[in-house]
Design an enzyme around this catalytic site. Structure first.
Site, short mmCIF file in Angstrom:
data_model
loop_
_atom_site.label_atom_id
_atom_site.label_comp_id
_atom_site.label_asym_id
_atom_site.label_seq_id
_atom_site.Cartn_x
_atom_site.Cartn_y
_atom_site.Cartn_z
CB ILE A 64 -0.88 0.02 1.28
CG1 ILE A 64 -1.76 -1.23 1.32
CG2 ILE A 64 -1.71 1.29 1.36
CD1 ILE A 64 -2.35 -1.51 2.68
CB CYS A 65 2.24 3.75 -1.69
SG CYS A 65 1.72 3.83 -3.41
NE ARG A 66 0.18 10.94 -2.93
CZ ARG A 66 -0.58 11.46 -3.89
NH1 ARG A 66 -1.81 11.83 -3.66
NH2 ARG A 66 -0.09 11.61 -5.11
CG MET A 92 -3.10 4.80 2.15
SD MET A 92 -4.14 3.58 3.00
CE MET A 92 -4.80 4.56 4.36
#
Length: 102
Positions: A64-66, A92
């Site tokens: 997961i990242c932005r 996210m």
């Protein structure tokens, strides 16, 4: 190069508490300070090449990242090391579930 599997944030919400699933957030500290998915492990993208030795190949990792780009890069690296890994599409920015402060 094998294709990276993608998983939607909605699917992650359903499986995030399963025993064999580990969420790994590769964002920077200041981004994670704004909220992280509960029980997600925080390993910055820049640290993944040192930290992956602490991960178990018996687990499924969801990166997961932005927005999904950095986590895709982390997914590629881990997959090359023989890990079972998926990238959370949209990152996210697309996550509708709860987050906690770290």
């Amino acid at each position: 190069m094998a294709e990276i599997k993608e998983i939607s944030p909605e699917e992650v919400e359903k499986i995030k508490n399963e025993n064999n699933v580990v969420l790994v957030d590769v964002r920077e500290d200041d981004e994670v300070a704004q909220g992280i998915i509960e029980n997600a492990k925080h390993i910055k993208l820049g640290d993944i090449t040192q930290e992956y030795g602490n991960l178990s190949k018996d687990k499924e990792y969801i990166m997961i990242c932005r927005s999904g780009r950095r986590s895709y890069n982390a997914s590629e690296f881990l997959q090359e090391q023989g890990f079972n890994v998926k990238n959370m599409s949209g990152g996210m920015l697309e996550w509708k579930g709860e987050t906690i402060s770290k």
